[in-house]
Design an enzyme around this catalytic site. Structure first.
Site, PDB file in Angstrom:
ATOM      1  N   LYS A  42       0.831  -1.220   0.000  1.00  0.00           N
ATOM      2  CA  LYS A  42       0.000   0.000   0.000  1.00  0.00           C
ATOM      3  C   LYS A  42       0.858   1.259   0.000  1.00  0.00           C
ATOM      4  O   LYS A  42       0.609   2.176  -0.763  1.00  0.00           O
ATOM      5  CB  LYS A  42      -0.881   0.078   1.264  1.00  0.00           C
ATOM      6  CG  LYS A  42      -1.903  -1.007   1.415  1.00  0.00           C
ATOM      7  CD  LYS A  42      -2.809  -0.735   2.623  1.00  0.00           C
ATOM      8  CE  LYS A  42      -2.091  -0.739   3.965  1.00  0.00           C
ATOM      9  NZ  LYS A  42      -1.658  -2.052   4.437  1.00  0.00           N
ATOM     10  N   ARG A  87     -10.119   1.303   7.902  1.00  0.00           N
ATOM     11  CA  ARG A  87      -9.729  -0.070   8.169  1.00  0.00           C
ATOM     12  C   ARG A  87     -10.814  -0.818   8.925  1.00  0.00           C
ATOM     13  O   ARG A  87     -10.585  -1.923   9.394  1.00  0.00           O
ATOM     14  CB  ARG A  87      -8.483  -0.042   9.046  1.00  0.00           C
ATOM     15  CG  ARG A  87      -7.222  -0.566   8.363  1.00  0.00           C
ATOM     16  CD  ARG A  87      -6.095  -0.278   9.332  1.00  0.00           C
ATOM     17  NE  ARG A  87      -4.922  -1.046   9.115  1.00  0.00           N
ATOM     18  CZ  ARG A  87      -3.790  -0.559   8.641  1.00  0.00           C
ATOM     19  NH1 ARG A  87      -3.716   0.677   8.233  1.00  0.00           N
ATOM     20  NH2 ARG A  87      -2.717  -1.322   8.561  1.00  0.00           N
ATOM     21  N   ARG A 100      11.158  -6.680   4.810  1.00  0.00           N
ATOM     22  CA  ARG A 100      10.825  -5.256   4.814  1.00  0.00           C
ATOM     23  C   ARG A 100      11.758  -4.482   5.750  1.00  0.00           C
ATOM     24  O   ARG A 100      12.077  -4.937   6.838  1.00  0.00           O
ATOM     25  CB  ARG A 100       9.374  -5.080   5.259  1.00  0.00           C
ATOM     26  CG  ARG A 100       8.927  -3.647   5.183  1.00  0.00           C
ATOM     27  CD  ARG A 100       7.511  -3.542   4.766  1.00  0.00           C
ATOM     28  NE  ARG A 100       6.652  -3.419   5.933  1.00  0.00           N
ATOM     29  CZ  ARG A 100       5.399  -2.971   5.862  1.00  0.00           C
ATOM     30  NH1 ARG A 100       4.875  -2.659   4.690  1.00  0.00           N
ATOM     31  NH2 ARG A 100       4.673  -2.892   6.932  1.00  0.00           N
ATOM     32  N   ARG A 148      10.737  -2.818  11.268  1.00  0.00           N
ATOM     33  CA  ARG A 148       9.729  -2.159  12.100  1.00  0.00           C
ATOM     34  C   ARG A 148       9.301  -3.100  13.222  1.00  0.00           C
ATOM     35  O   ARG A 148       9.132  -4.299  12.975  1.00  0.00           O
ATOM     36  CB  ARG A 148       8.517  -1.855  11.208  1.00  0.00           C
ATOM     37  CG  ARG A 148       8.026  -0.462  11.266  1.00  0.00           C
ATOM     38  CD  ARG A 148       7.053  -0.210  10.157  1.00  0.00           C
ATOM     39  NE  ARG A 148       5.724  -0.722  10.438  1.00  0.00           N
ATOM     40  CZ  ARG A 148       4.699  -0.599   9.612  1.00  0.00           C
ATOM     41  NH1 ARG A 148       4.854   0.000   8.438  1.00  0.00           N
ATOM     42  NH2 ARG A 148       3.527  -1.076   9.916  1.00  0.00           N
ATOM     43  N   ARG A 178      -1.618  -8.972  12.865  1.00  0.00           N
ATOM     44  CA  ARG A 178      -2.083  -7.926  11.933  1.00  0.00           C
ATOM     45  C   ARG A 178      -2.903  -8.546  10.801  1.00  0.00           C
ATOM     46  O   ARG A 178      -3.886  -7.968  10.352  1.00  0.00           O
ATOM     47  CB  ARG A 178      -0.885  -7.144  11.367  1.00  0.00           C
ATOM     48  CG  ARG A 178      -0.217  -6.278  12.441  1.00  0.00           C
ATOM     49  CD  ARG A 178       1.107  -5.725  11.981  1.00  0.00           C
ATOM     50  NE  ARG A 178       0.977  -4.721  10.945  1.00  0.00           N
ATOM     51  CZ  ARG A 178       1.992  -4.309  10.186  1.00  0.00           C
ATOM     52  NH1 ARG A 178       3.204  -4.829  10.364  1.00  0.00           N
ATOM     53  NH2 ARG A 178       1.793  -3.399   9.273  1.00  0.00           N
TER      54      ARG A 178
END
Ligand code: AMP
Length: 211
Positions: free
Chosen positions: A13, A88, A123, A156, A167
């Site tokens: 995203k 969301r 990531r 992160r 998540r």
């Protein structure tokens, strides 16, 4: 153009909303980035949000709705915007409607859960400016150094495997219903996330050219 981009954590995203923002010259508003910078700044908002983010849960609707209300009221958004990571939940989508905001299209990046879990391990995020990279799919020019600001790239905290699973659960239970909400309004466009970022971008731009 008033756009929304949706997708599971790690679906891309952030990357695609940056591309769309540059191409259409509209601001990208990422509730995740806003919350992370509030945490970094030690503000009241950051203190409220931290425990939810660390647990892979959604920050309460009222908190993020206020953030979006504030941003959409600024001049920067008057010729369009792309919302990255909002709404969301169904109450967030309803709140956007209640603000009288017209949405032209909702782009959903479709990536299977198995791919998400593998992708998230690669990531990397800039500690200072929040830019996002991937060791395979979107590497920085120098390993572990941000191309934009030169600061260190890290994993992160909420990209750790256990939190990613939470998540994903949150995404399926609370965010996926938002897709049906916009599909019923004829606004939903689904794009299959590709292995190469550039291939996904091509599909995204093709889809938006029809809006
Ligand atoms: P993101 O960077 O979009 O993956 O967001 C990171 C985290 O911020 C999420 O896992 C949530 O805890 C929180 N967050 C971001 N956007 C929202 C939202 N619209 N509603 C509730 N929580 C959010």
């Amino acid at each position: 153009m008033n756009l929304i981009i949706m997708g599971a954590p790690g679906a891309g995203k952030g990357t695609q909303s940056e591309n769309i923002s540059a191409k259409f010259n509209i601001p990208a508003i990422s509730t995740g980035d806003i919350l992370r910078s509030a945490i970094k700044g030690g503000t009241e908002l950051g203190k409220q949000a931290q425990s939810y983010i660390d647990a892979g849960k959604l920050v309460p609707d009222a908190v993020v709705i206020d953030i979006i209300k504030e941003h959409l009221a600024t001049d920067a958004c008057k010729n369009g915007f792309i919302l990255d990571g909002f709404p969301r939940s169904i109450p967030q989508a309803e709140a956007l409607d209640a603000m009288g905001v017209q949405i032209d299209a909702v782009l959903s990046l479709e990536v299977p859960d198995e791919t998400i879990v593998t992708r998230m391990s690669g990531r990397r995020t800039c500690l200072k400016c929040g830019a996002s990279y991937h060791v395979l799919y979107k590497p920085s020019a120098t390993a572990d150094v941000c191309d934009k600001c030169g600061a260190e790239l890290v994993i992160r905290a909420d990209d750790k495997p256990e939190t990613v699973l939470n998540r994903l659960n949150t995404f399926h239970s609370q965010t996926e219903p938002v897709k049906s909400y916009y599909a019923a309004k004829g606004k939903l466009i689904c794009v299959e996330g590709q292995e190469e970022v550039a291939d996904t971008t091509k599909l995204v731009f093709e889809a938006l050219s029809k809006v």
